[in-house]
Write an enzyme that holds these catalytic residues in place. Structure first.
Site, PDB file in Angstrom:
ATOM      1  N   GLU A 116     -52.036  16.262 -66.679  1.00  0.00           N
ATOM      2  CA  GLU A 116     -53.368  16.325 -67.278  1.00  0.00           C
ATOM      3  C   GLU A 116     -53.242  16.581 -68.779  1.00  0.00           C
ATOM      4  O   GLU A 116     -53.078  17.732 -69.199  1.00  0.00           O
ATOM      5  CB  GLU A 116     -54.190  17.461 -66.656  1.00  0.00           C
ATOM      6  CG  GLU A 116     -54.387  17.339 -65.176  1.00  0.00           C
ATOM      7  CD  GLU A 116     -55.611  18.124 -64.716  1.00  0.00           C
ATOM      8  OE1 GLU A 116     -56.531  17.492 -64.197  1.00  0.00           O
ATOM      9  OE2 GLU A 116     -55.654  19.348 -64.912  1.00  0.00           O
ATOM     10  N   SER A 133     -60.879  13.442 -67.432  1.00  0.00           N
ATOM     11  CA  SER A 133     -62.015  12.514 -67.589  1.00  0.00           C
ATOM     12  C   SER A 133     -61.905  11.265 -66.707  1.00  0.00           C
ATOM     13  O   SER A 133     -62.277  10.170 -67.130  1.00  0.00           O
ATOM     14  CB  SER A 133     -62.198  12.133 -69.067  1.00  0.00           C
ATOM     15  OG  SER A 133     -62.489  13.282 -69.838  1.00  0.00           O
ATOM     16  N   LYS A 152     -64.010  23.854 -60.616  1.00  0.00           N
ATOM     17  CA  LYS A 152     -63.968  24.900 -61.656  1.00  0.00           C
ATOM     18  C   LYS A 152     -65.038  25.959 -61.354  1.00  0.00           C
ATOM     19  O   LYS A 152     -65.326  26.206 -60.184  1.00  0.00           O
ATOM     20  CB  LYS A 152     -64.129  24.272 -63.038  1.00  0.00           C
ATOM     21  CG  LYS A 152     -63.132  23.120 -63.246  1.00  0.00           C
ATOM     22  CD  LYS A 152     -63.017  22.657 -64.660  1.00  0.00           C
ATOM     23  CE  LYS A 152     -61.989  21.536 -64.744  1.00  0.00           C
ATOM     24  NZ  LYS A 152     -61.756  21.061 -66.096  1.00  0.00           N
ATOM     25  N   GLU A 173     -56.538  25.276 -68.201  1.00  0.00           N
ATOM     26  CA  GLU A 173     -57.489  26.357 -68.531  1.00  0.00           C
ATOM     27  C   GLU A 173     -56.902  27.724 -68.194  1.00  0.00           C
ATOM     28  O   GLU A 173     -57.158  28.708 -68.875  1.00  0.00           O
ATOM     29  CB  GLU A 173     -58.825  26.097 -67.808  1.00  0.00           C
ATOM     30  CG  GLU A 173     -59.583  24.957 -68.480  1.00  0.00           C
ATOM     31  CD  GLU A 173     -60.443  24.110 -67.564  1.00  0.00           C
ATOM     32  OE1 GLU A 173     -60.804  24.567 -66.468  1.00  0.00           O
ATOM     33  OE2 GLU A 173     -60.748  22.963 -67.958  1.00  0.00           O
ATOM     34  N   GLY A 197     -62.290  17.101 -69.679  1.00  0.00           N
ATOM     35  CA  GLY A 197     -63.679  17.434 -69.973  1.00  0.00           C
ATOM     36  C   GLY A 197     -64.185  16.886 -71.302  1.00  0.00           C
ATOM     37  O   GLY A 197     -65.238  17.280 -71.786  1.00  0.00           O
ATOM     38  N   ASN A 217     -61.630  19.387 -58.498  1.00  0.00           N
ATOM     39  CA  ASN A 217     -61.548  20.759 -59.007  1.00  0.00           C
ATOM     40  C   ASN A 217     -62.928  21.120 -59.542  1.00  0.00           C
ATOM     41  O   ASN A 217     -63.315  20.664 -60.618  1.00  0.00           O
ATOM     42  CB  ASN A 217     -60.473  20.797 -60.124  1.00  0.00           C
ATOM     43  CG  ASN A 217     -60.453  22.131 -60.853  1.00  0.00           C
ATOM     44  OD1 ASN A 217     -61.071  23.108 -60.418  1.00  0.00           O
ATOM     45  ND2 ASN A 217     -59.749  22.172 -61.971  1.00  0.00           N
ATOM     46  N   HIS A 251     -53.188  25.218 -64.070  1.00  0.00           N
ATOM     47  CA  HIS A 251     -54.183  24.376 -64.751  1.00  0.00           C
ATOM     48  C   HIS A 251     -54.225  24.770 -66.227  1.00  0.00           C
ATOM     49  O   HIS A 251     -54.063  25.943 -66.567  1.00  0.00           O
ATOM     50  CB  HIS A 251     -55.561  24.554 -64.096  1.00  0.00           C
ATOM     51  CG  HIS A 251     -56.558  23.575 -64.625  1.00  0.00           C
ATOM     52  ND1 HIS A 251     -57.219  23.765 -65.812  1.00  0.00           N
ATOM     53  CD2 HIS A 251     -56.967  22.371 -64.150  1.00  0.00           C
ATOM     54  CE1 HIS A 251     -58.004  22.716 -66.032  1.00  0.00           C
ATOM     55  NE2 HIS A 251     -57.868  21.863 -65.046  1.00  0.00           N
TER      56      HIS A 251
HETATM   57  P1  PGA Z   1     -62.221  16.536 -66.030  1.00  0.00           P
HETATM   58  O1  PGA Z   1     -61.269  17.747 -65.590  1.00  0.00           O
HETATM   59  O2  PGA Z   1     -62.130  15.496 -64.949  1.00  0.00           O
HETATM   60  O3  PGA Z   1     -63.597  17.144 -66.148  1.00  0.00           O
HETATM   61  O4  PGA Z   1     -61.715  16.031 -67.335  1.00  0.00           O
HETATM   62  C1  PGA Z   1     -60.019  17.518 -64.987  1.00  0.00           C
HETATM   63  C2  PGA Z   1     -59.356  18.827 -64.675  1.00  0.00           C
HETATM   64  O5  PGA Z   1     -59.484  19.780 -65.451  1.00  0.00           O
HETATM   65  O6  PGA Z   1     -58.674  18.953 -63.638  1.00  0.00           O
END
Ligand code: PGA
Length: 250
Positions: free
Chosen positions: A167, A212, A11, A97, A173, A9, A95
């Site tokens: 997640e 992460s 983003k 976010e 992140g 992803n 997601h």
């Molecule tokens: P990350 O994000 O690997 O940077 O923690 C995962 C995600 O948001 O799908």
């Protein structure tokens, strides 16, 4: 036997130039990945270019979001039929976010799941608790509520047409990964909840872990029985790191 899947992803990251380099890097070593399905999810505007650059490879394309509507006066939205034009096989829905920054409710996420599924796009349904919810001990309640919204709209068997991504929001992140045991516990809960209604669906549905994931921690996470691959944010922007995660899923 569920085929492992690793989805990157991206983003809101990248430019024509950096994406070209990233894809070159992935293409150079993707042959070392066998047995796992690999997907990249670029920002919408880069889908046509990425589709061209991925032609002839085994890497599939996904979108980061999808409209729940088919067409019409929905400024700024992208429909399933538009995504299909660029051979998007997957669409991330819900997601964290999108849920927290853009106010997407459980029912809206369920409608997006339905829209993708109706078009033959595989929805990647994200579920996960925030830190405060984990600390209050309500992780399972949160994940169950998010999952049940889709089941209420589409029925339990609809989950077999999609992919689930657990997640934990506190791990996204932040560099703080859930431990393999912590992740496995929630994955087993999700699969168990589905199995209560339909064991065949529970057996079939792939449940990815996200938050992460890096080349270094992927092998331990992916060795857990209910973890079928990963949804990768930051580390998917680095070709070597991403391919090493893909290899860990094989
Ligand atoms: P990350 O994000 O690997 O940077 O923690 C995962 C995600 O948001 O799908």
């Amino acid at each position: 036997m569920r085929q492992p899947l690793v989805a990157g992803n991206w983003k809101m990251n990248g430019s024509t130039e950096t994406i070209k380099n990233l894809l070159e890097g992935i293409k150079q070593s993707i042959d070392t990945v066998s047995g796992a399905e690999v997907v990249v999810c670029p920002p919408y505007v880069y889908l046509p270019g990425v589709q061209q650059q991925l032609a002839g490879t085994a890497v599939s394309l996904g979108s980061q979001n999808i409209s729940e509507h088919e067409a019409g006066a929905y400024t700024g939205e992208i429909s399933a039929s538009m995504l299909l034009e660029f051979r998007c096989r997957y669409a991330i829905v819900g997601h964290s976010e999108r849920r927290t920054l853009f106010g997407e409710s459980d029912s809206r996420v369920a409608a997006k799941y339905a829209a993708a599924r109706a078009a033959g796009i595989v929805p990647v349904l994200c579920l996960g608790e925030i830190l405060e919810e984990r600390e209050r001990g309500v992780t399972e309640d949160v994940v169950a509520r998010q999952l049940d919204a889709v089941v209420a709209l589409e029925g339990i068997e609809a989950l077999a047409d999609g992919v689930i991504a657990y997640e934990p929001v506190w791990a996204i992140g932040t560099g703080k990964t859930a431990s393999p045991d912590q992740a496995q516990e929630v994955h087993a809960f999700i699969r168990g909840r589905i199995a209560q209604q339909c064991s065949a669906t529970a057996e079939k549905v792939r449940i990815l872990y996200g938050g992460s994931v890096k080349g270094a921690n992927a092998p331990d996470l992916f060795s857990m029985p209910d973890i079928d691959g990963g949804l990768i944010g930051g580390a998917s922007l680095d070709a070597d790191e991403f391919v090493s995660i893909c290899r860990a899923a094989c």
